[in-house]
Design a protein around this motif. Structure first.
Motif, short mmCIF file in Angstrom:
data_model
loop_
_atom_site.label_atom_id
_atom_site.label_comp_id
_atom_site.label_asym_id
_atom_site.label_seq_id
_atom_site.Cartn_x
_atom_site.Cartn_y
_atom_site.Cartn_z
N ALA A 30 0.79 -1.18 0.21
CA ALA A 30 0.10 0.09 -0.04
C ALA A 30 0.94 1.29 0.07
CB ALA A 30 -0.95 0.02 1.19
N SER A 31 1.97 1.12 0.90
CA SER A 31 2.77 2.54 0.85
C SER A 31 3.41 2.89 -0.48
CB SER A 31 3.91 2.23 1.89
OG SER A 31 3.16 2.19 3.11
N ASN A 32 3.79 1.63 -1.04
CA ASN A 32 4.57 2.06 -2.68
C ASN A 32 3.65 2.49 -3.40
OD1 ASN A 32 7.32 1.45 -3.39
ND2 ASN A 32 6.19 0.45 -5.11
N ILE A 33 2.18 2.15 -3.39
CA ILE A 33 1.15 2.69 -4.28
C ILE A 33 0.95 4.00 -4.06
CG2 ILE A 33 -1.02 2.50 -5.01
CD1 ILE A 33 -1.02 -0.66 -4.73
N PHE A 34 1.01 4.52 -2.62
CA PHE A 34 0.63 5.56 -2.01
C PHE A 34 1.89 6.68 -2.62
CE2 PHE A 34 -1.62 4.49 1.81
CZ PHE A 34 -2.71 3.98 1.25
N ALA A 35 3.26 6.14 -2.56
CA ALA A 35 4.47 6.88 -2.85
C ALA A 35 4.41 7.27 -4.37
CB ALA A 35 5.28 6.01 -2.57
N MET A 36 3.98 6.33 -5.29
CA MET A 36 4.13 6.49 -6.70
C MET A 36 2.74 7.77 -6.92
SD MET A 36 3.94 2.88 -8.44
CE MET A 36 5.49 1.85 -8.80
N VAL A 37 1.58 7.87 -6.41
CA VAL A 37 0.52 8.62 -6.54
C VAL A 37 1.23 10.17 -6.27
CG1 VAL A 37 -1.62 9.59 -5.96
CG2 VAL A 37 -1.22 7.17 -6.48
N ILE A 38 1.91 10.22 -4.84
CA ILE A 38 2.44 11.33 -4.22
C ILE A 38 3.42 12.02 -5.23
CG2 ILE A 38 3.49 12.19 -2.29
CD1 ILE A 38 1.82 10.17 -0.41
N GLN A 39 4.54 11.21 -5.46
CA GLN A 39 5.65 11.46 -6.23
C GLN A 39 5.36 12.07 -7.36
OE1 GLN A 39 7.90 11.12 -2.94
NE2 GLN A 39 8.57 12.09 -4.57
N TYR A 40 4.27 11.41 -7.90
CA TYR A 40 3.83 11.89 -9.41
C TYR A 40 3.05 13.33 -9.09
CZ TYR A 40 1.28 12.83 -13.44
OH TYR A 40 0.62 13.43 -14.73
N LEU A 41 2.38 13.50 -8.48
CA LEU A 41 1.53 14.94 -8.00
C LEU A 41 2.90 16.03 -7.63
CD1 LEU A 41 -1.42 13.87 -6.01
CD2 LEU A 41 -1.12 14.36 -8.60
N SER A 42 3.81 15.59 -7.07
CA SER A 42 4.87 16.58 -6.80
C SER A 42 5.76 17.19 -7.74
CB SER A 42 5.82 16.05 -5.55
OG SER A 42 6.88 16.72 -5.46
N ALA A 43 5.95 15.88 -8.83
CA ALA A 43 6.66 16.25 -10.07
C ALA A 43 6.00 16.81 -10.93
CB ALA A 43 7.23 14.85 -10.87
N LYS A 44 4.57 16.80 -11.06
CA LYS A 44 3.62 17.42 -11.73
C LYS A 44 3.35 18.75 -11.39
CE LYS A 44 -1.47 17.26 -12.92
NZ LYS A 44 -2.73 16.58 -12.60
N LEU A 45 3.36 19.17 -10.17
CA LEU A 45 3.49 20.37 -9.94
C LEU A 45 4.35 21.20 -10.11
CD1 LEU A 45 1.86 22.47 -7.59
CD2 LEU A 45 3.27 21.53 -5.88
N GLY A 46 5.77 20.61 -9.84
CA GLY A 46 6.95 21.36 -10.30
C GLY A 46 7.03 21.58 -11.65
N LEU A 47 6.76 20.85 -12.69
CA LEU A 47 6.67 20.92 -14.08
C LEU A 47 5.48 21.83 -14.58
CD1 LEU A 47 6.97 17.14 -15.36
CD2 LEU A 47 8.85 19.11 -15.51
N VAL A 48 4.42 22.06 -13.90
CA VAL A 48 3.32 23.00 -14.49
C VAL A 48 3.53 24.30 -13.86
CG1 VAL A 48 1.06 23.37 -14.36
CG2 VAL A 48 1.62 20.96 -14.75
N THR A 49 4.14 24.31 -12.86
CA THR A 49 4.24 25.67 -12.21
C THR A 49 5.68 26.46 -12.69
OG1 THR A 49 4.88 24.91 -9.93
CG2 THR A 49 2.63 25.22 -10.44
N GLY A 50 6.46 25.42 -12.55
CA GLY A 50 7.97 26.00 -12.59
C GLY A 50 8.60 26.22 -11.20
#
Length: 419
Positions: A52-72
């Motif tokens: 479960a933790s690893n699935i959580f981590a994939m979602v969370i890390q994607y959202l973090s990276a997405k936030l950085g890419l979209v906003t700069g």
């Protein structure tokens, strides 16, 4: 595969790398302590926590990276721009406590590895780990992000081989693994261990850092500011696609390592006395599976300590810059953050228990990282057309709720003495 597909893959390859740096945080020495403790004490009982933790981590890390890419911008920078001064300072203090707990686990783990391999005292081992990590951080500076990523990926390969080698000698029970997928606990202490596993798997500093890593990866490719060419729909979509691939592979490897550690402990260490410490586990592995496997395990632990403490110092620097708008030289920060770990090592604290407790501290810092992340990525004013859709919003907030609930449950059981 068509020629067009091959060309697209070749174009994506240079964009990969940030997730592998973030993934090192998920295979740090705290994971070793938490997962070996879980396997040695409870066998296959808590396999479900890691899945479960690893699935959580994939979602969370994607959202973090997405936030950085979209906003700069990084998550700490966005939070710093939206908080009053008092709020920024308070938020920074809790983030620094989490960073200190992270560094404690990483330096202690590396020092333990040097002690197991060469008999070096824990205090001097900690000093050596600190010095070598400074060398790695020097590579990271000066626009050499790709070289830094290459070194970290190399260390991640060593970590994987070191921690999984024992499974070829002591394969786990298939029925035990399947039974471990059923969510359940076994008393208060199993909840404490589960919280430490969660803290070791979903790492707050990796959440803060990933939003910065994707922009540091290649400033020329990504562009230095909001509104540049990378924000064209096609280019940003390509970056997000590469990020999903990057995260899938990096965190799949990290998850495999974490689950492998627990399975190794469950298969080879269950029922043996003293195996709830890393030293005891190493001794049992060497005795049961042979000295070669024991040495390979210690080498993996050393690589884990070196890689993760470098990434941790990098994250701490980004957190301070984003929240307080203070850019401290990363070498100076490395020196300051090393001090608490060296004090604990010098005081003679039991290192494995210190590692497990540090992971529990990390688990309490997770909501402060992921709840703001979920709110920002669900905000159309911040994300524009790339705002999270409804299923992703629901999934994100459910993940945050589960993490907070587990920690509240831990506090309740601990103070009532139930379980």
């Amino acid at each position: 595969m068509t020629t067009t597909d091959t060309e697209q893959h070749h174009k994506l390859i240079p964009l990969l790398g940030p997730a592998f740096v973030a993934a090192v945080a998920y295979v740090d020495p705290g994971n070793v302590a938490a997962n070996i403790t879980a396997g040695a004490r409870y066998g296959y009982l808590l396999v479900w926590v890691l899945v479960a933790s690893n699935i959580f981590a994939m979602v969370i890390q994607y959202l973090s990276a997405k936030l950085g890419l979209v906003t700069g911008q990084s998550l700490p920078s966005l939070l710093g721009a939206r908080m009053p001064k008092a709020g920024r300072i308070a938020f920074w203090i809790q983030a620094e406590i989490v960073a200190a707990a992270t560094d404690l686990a990483e330096v202690i783990g590396g020092a333990l590895a040097l002690h197991l391999l060469f008999g070096i005292s824990l205090l001097w081992g900690g000093v050596i780990i600190g010095i070598v990590s400074m060398g790695l951080l020097l590579v990271q500076g000066g626009g050499r992000q790709r070289q830094f990523e290459t070194i970290i990926v190399g260390l991640l390969i060593i970590i994987t081989l070191g921690f999984l080698a024992g499974l070829f000698v002591a394969p786990p029970s298939p029925s035990g693994m399947l039974g471990g997928l059923l969510p359940r606990f076994q008393g208060t202490d199993s909840v404490l261990v589960a919280a430490s596993m969660l803290g070791a798997t979903v790492m707050p500093h990796a959440v803060y850092l990933h939003s910065s890593l994707v922009n540091d990866h290649d400033a020329d490719e990504l562009g230095p500011s909001t509104g540049d060419a990378r924000h064209s729909s096609g280019h940003l979509s390509r970056l997000l696609r590469a990020t999903r691939i990057d995260i899938y592979w990096a965190l799949s490897i990290a998850g495999l390592v974490n689950i492998g550690l627990l399975l190794l402990a469950a298969a080879a260490l269950a029922g043996q006395s003293g195996t709830d410490t890393i030293e005891g586990a190493h001794a049992a592995i060497s005795s049961t599976l042979g000295p070669v496997v024991g040495t390979v395990f210690a080498v993996g632990l050393l690589a884990s300590g070196l890689a993760s403490t470098s990434v941790g110092a990098y994250a701490g620097s980004e957190i301070m810059n984003g929240l307080l708008h203070i850019r401290v030289p990363i070498m100076a920060r490395r020196l300051v953050s090393l001090i608490p770990a060296l004090i604990i090592l010098g005081a003679g604290a039991e290192p494995t228990w210190a590692l497990v407790v540090s992971q529990v501290a990390l688990s309490f810092g997770i909501p402060f990282a992921i709840i703001p992340l979920m709110r920002l990525t669900a905000n159309r004013e911040v994300m524009g057309d790339y705002v999270n859709n409804r299923p992703l919003r629901v999934t994100g907030f459910l993940i945050a709720a589960v993490i907070v609930a587990l920690n509240l449950f831990l506090v309740y059981l601990t103070f009532t003495g139930q379980g």
